[in-house]
Design a protein around this motif. Structure first.
Motif, PDB file in Angstrom:
ATOM      1  N   THR A   1     -11.708  14.094  -6.045  1.00 20.38           N
ATOM      2  CA  THR A   1     -11.439  15.269  -5.371  1.00 20.38           C
ATOM      3  C   THR A   1     -11.495  14.964  -3.684  1.00 20.38           C
ATOM      4  OG1 THR A   1     -13.791  15.742  -5.633  1.00 20.38           O
ATOM      5  CG2 THR A   1     -12.189  16.604  -6.875  1.00 20.38           C
ATOM      6  N   ASP A   2     -12.072  13.756  -3.182  1.00 18.30           N
ATOM      7  CA  ASP A   2     -12.143  13.484  -1.741  1.00 18.30           C
ATOM      8  C   ASP A   2     -11.656  12.114  -1.972  1.00 18.30           C
ATOM      9  OD1 ASP A   2     -12.925  13.083   0.533  1.00 18.30           O
ATOM     10  OD2 ASP A   2     -14.684  14.147   0.689  1.00 18.30           O
TER      11      ASP A   2
ATOM     12  N   SER B   1     -22.122  20.005 -20.286  1.00 14.09           N
ATOM     13  CA  SER B   1     -22.191  20.901 -19.303  1.00 14.09           C
ATOM     14  C   SER B   1     -22.938  20.567 -17.852  1.00 14.09           C
ATOM     15  CB  SER B   1     -23.014  22.172 -20.028  1.00 14.09           C
ATOM     16  OG  SER B   1     -24.525  21.663 -20.094  1.00 14.09           O
ATOM     17  N   ASP B   2     -23.565  19.551 -18.011  1.00 17.88           N
ATOM     18  CA  ASP B   2     -24.236  19.158 -16.740  1.00 17.88           C
ATOM     19  C   ASP B   2     -23.378  18.938 -15.718  1.00 17.88           C
ATOM     20  OD1 ASP B   2     -26.927  19.379 -17.553  1.00 17.88           O
ATOM     21  OD2 ASP B   2     -26.956  17.461 -18.501  1.00 17.88           O
ATOM     22  N   ILE B   3     -22.027  18.256 -16.027  1.00 18.24           N
ATOM     23  CA  ILE B   3     -21.094  17.647 -15.258  1.00 18.24           C
ATOM     24  C   ILE B   3     -19.813  18.468 -15.514  1.00 18.24           C
ATOM     25  CG2 ILE B   3     -22.106  15.245 -15.008  1.00 18.24           C
ATOM     26  CD1 ILE B   3     -19.999  14.432 -17.024  1.00 18.24           C
ATOM     27  N   ALA B   4     -19.652  19.479 -16.373  1.00 18.57           N
ATOM     28  CA  ALA B   4     -18.642  20.414 -16.696  1.00 18.57           C
ATOM     29  C   ALA B   4     -17.223  19.565 -16.730  1.00 18.57           C
ATOM     30  CB  ALA B   4     -18.341  21.209 -15.450  1.00 18.57           C
TER      31      ALA B   4
ATOM     32  N   PHE C   1     -12.778  23.819 -12.632  1.00 17.46           N
ATOM     33  CA  PHE C   1     -13.293  23.156 -11.236  1.00 17.46           C
ATOM     34  C   PHE C   1     -12.545  21.852 -10.929  1.00 17.46           C
ATOM     35  CE2 PHE C   1     -17.005  24.610 -14.187  1.00 17.46           C
ATOM     36  CZ  PHE C   1     -17.447  25.584 -13.132  1.00 17.46           C
ATOM     37  N   TRP C   2     -11.458  21.396 -11.817  1.00 17.07           N
ATOM     38  CA  TRP C   2     -10.911  20.306 -11.473  1.00 17.07           C
ATOM     39  C   TRP C   2      -9.192  20.573 -11.111  1.00 17.07           C
ATOM     40  CZ3 TRP C   2     -14.598  17.180 -10.757  1.00 17.07           C
ATOM     41  CH2 TRP C   2     -15.746  17.240 -11.521  1.00 17.07           C
TER      42      TRP C   2
ATOM     43  N   ASP D   1     -17.502  13.543  -8.559  1.00 16.79           N
ATOM     44  CA  ASP D   1     -17.811  14.673  -7.587  1.00 16.79           C
ATOM     45  C   ASP D   1     -17.957  16.079  -8.282  1.00 16.79           C
ATOM     46  OD1 ASP D   1     -18.081  16.310  -5.406  1.00 16.79           O
ATOM     47  OD2 ASP D   1     -16.188  15.810  -4.453  1.00 16.79           O
ATOM     48  N   ILE D   2     -19.313  16.459  -8.283  1.00 18.80           N
ATOM     49  CA  ILE D   2     -19.509  17.915  -8.997  1.00 18.80           C
ATOM     50  C   ILE D   2     -19.580  18.942  -7.816  1.00 18.80           C
ATOM     51  CG2 ILE D   2     -19.981  16.919 -11.142  1.00 18.80           C
ATOM     52  CD1 ILE D   2     -23.016  17.876 -10.425  1.00 18.80           C
TER      53      ILE D   2
END
Length: 467
Positions: A305-306, A260-263, A228-229, A320-321
């Motif tokens: 990420t933004d 796992s909630d935020i990976a 994801f990152w 940011d997820i």
């Protein structure tokens, strides 16, 4: 003749005292080895061990408490661009993780065991301030999501057609677990979907032949890293799932675990030693650097990420997820009330009061076994909205706003029965061994000193009589 016999007896007593003291000293390393071997044997995740029994059981109750942010001035925000005023409403408490691990499958070749965690939530009225039917004014999830997902003109048309606004009034149950949204025509909710779903599958090491790897995650959802990152470091899966760690915890070293909630993986640092139901535990706490800005913690740069929202990656306190949630939905995770976040996050919302004692995350770990005996995971779910020249309900918005929806406190603690089991099965044996060690050392030392003093006294007396 009698005096000589006494002196010989005292010499023998001195020898016995020395022997007992030496035996007590020898038992210290021998005893420590016995303790280490016993703990390591019982920590391996295989049938017949204490660790396995704890692993397959449901375990102590886990509760999730929710506090929702109730907006007091929704019209003023939309019509005048005023700062949102919120009041924390809660707790609304649910029992979670009441189901045992599913699909437990050992792999003897890789020394791992895989499983899935069933997810479910049962409302606990006696531990809540009200019912699931209580109404709360919160951010309209469809408007916030549509701000990123839909063309402005299409979203404006949908808002006018359905007669909705930037904020909506719904029940606690709807906001938490899902409701049918009129704009997106799909089910939305802070934690939807949850009931009836699974976390995982996980694959963790059993510790067989290498106890330092016990409970460490090998794969999550079949992968050794997340994706994801867009960064090798941030995508790493480090540590355990925080329910247990390899035995013999070193307070000088951080504990790593995957959330796992935020990976992503995080670390906790030692803060203090506490007594929990007669058991010493080490408290490890999530440090402020976890969500610090890349300026303060360069390791967090890959989580930025933004750049627009995070002000060129200078903002602290939010993660940011959006990509983890399956797209561009602007979802951000923080600590409750933006604890350790940038001042502008708290200043943008009136009514927030970050408090370290109430809002920090911690683990209380028994240092010998590595078992987590008490924990509190505290996170806040936020969504973002911003100004628009087209969308009427956003025309007065002056800047990007990361709006708090709900914060949760997930807690678990060992019960009295488990505490007694720990003290009886493990600590009582350790204490008994220590008692034997110190008793032998004490008796030996006392016997040596007393016999030596008595021998000196009698020898001097005999010497004087002979003169």
């Amino acid at each position: 003749m009698g005096c000589c016999s006494v002196l010989c007896g005292l010499k023998a007593g001195i020898g016995i005292g020395i022997a007992l003291a030496i035996l007590g000293i020898i038992l210290f390393p021998v005893g420590n080895n016995i303790i280490q071997e016993t703990v390591e044997k019982e920590s391996v995740l295989e049938p017949g061990t204490t660790a396995w029994d704890n692993f397959v059981s449901v375990g102590p109750p886990v509760y999730r408490q929710f506090w929702l942010f109730d907006v007091q001035n929704p019209l003023d925000v939309v019509e005048n661009g005023s700062k949102p005023i919120v009041v924390e409403k809660g707790p609304y408490t649910y029992r979670t993780r009441y189901l045992a691990k599913a699909d437990i499958t050992p792999n003897t070749e890789t020394h791992t065991v895989s499983f899935r965690l069933p997810l479910g939530a049962i409302f606990e009225p006696s531990m809540s301030v009200g019912s699931e039917g209580d109404n709360v004014t919160s951010l309209n999830l469809a408007v916030a999501a549509g701000y990123k997902l839909l063309p402005p003109g299409l979203l404006e048309a949908a808002i006018l057609l359905k007669g909705v606004s930037l904020f909506q009034r719904r029940t606690v149950g709807e906001l938490l677990w899902g409701y049918k949204d009129p704009i997106l025509k799909s089910t939305l909710g802070f934690f939807y979907p949850y009931n009836g779903t699974f976390d995982g599958p996980y694959s963790i090491f059993t510790g067989k032949h290498n106890i330092s790897k016990v409970s460490i995650i090998d794969t999550w959802k079949g992968k050794k890293k997340v994706s994801f990152w867009n960064n090798t470091y941030c995508n790493m899966i480090n540590g355990s799932d925080a329910t247990s760690f390899p035995p013999f915890i070193d307070m000088k070293k951080s504990l790593y675990f995957f959330v796992s909630d935020i990976a992503r993986s995080v670390s906790a640092v030692y803060e203090d030693s506490l007594d929990l139901k007669g058991i010493e535990v080490y408290r490890f706490k999530l440090p402020p650097l976890t969500l610090a800005s890349p300026l303060e913690n360069p390791d967090n740069m890959c989580y930025c990420t933004d750049p627009v929202v995070t002000r060129n990656c200078t903002m602290a306190g939010v993660l940011d997820i959006s990509s983890f949630r399956g797209g561009k939905v602007p979802v951000y995770i923080s600590l409750p009330h933006f604890l350790h976040g940038s001042p502008n996050l708290v200043d943008a919302i009136q009514g927030l009061r970050p408090n370290d004692e109430q809002h920090f995350t911690f683990l209380d770990v028994e240092p010998t076994t590595g078992f987590t005996l008490r924990a509190a995971k505290r996170l806040q779910v936020n969504m973002m909205y911003g100004p628009s020249d087209v969308i009427t309900v956003l025309k007065k918005v002056k800047d990007y706003t990361i709006f708090p929806l709900v914060w949760l406190n997930e807690t678990a603690s060992l019960d009295d029965e488990t505490a007694e089991m720990f003290k009886t099965e493990l600590f009582s044996r350790i204490e008994m061994l220590k008692t034997v060690q110190f008793t032998l050392l004490g008796l030996g030392s006392a016997c040596f000193v007393l016999c030596l003093v008595a021998h000196c006294v009698l020898s001097r007396r005999k010497s004087n009589e002979s003169v």
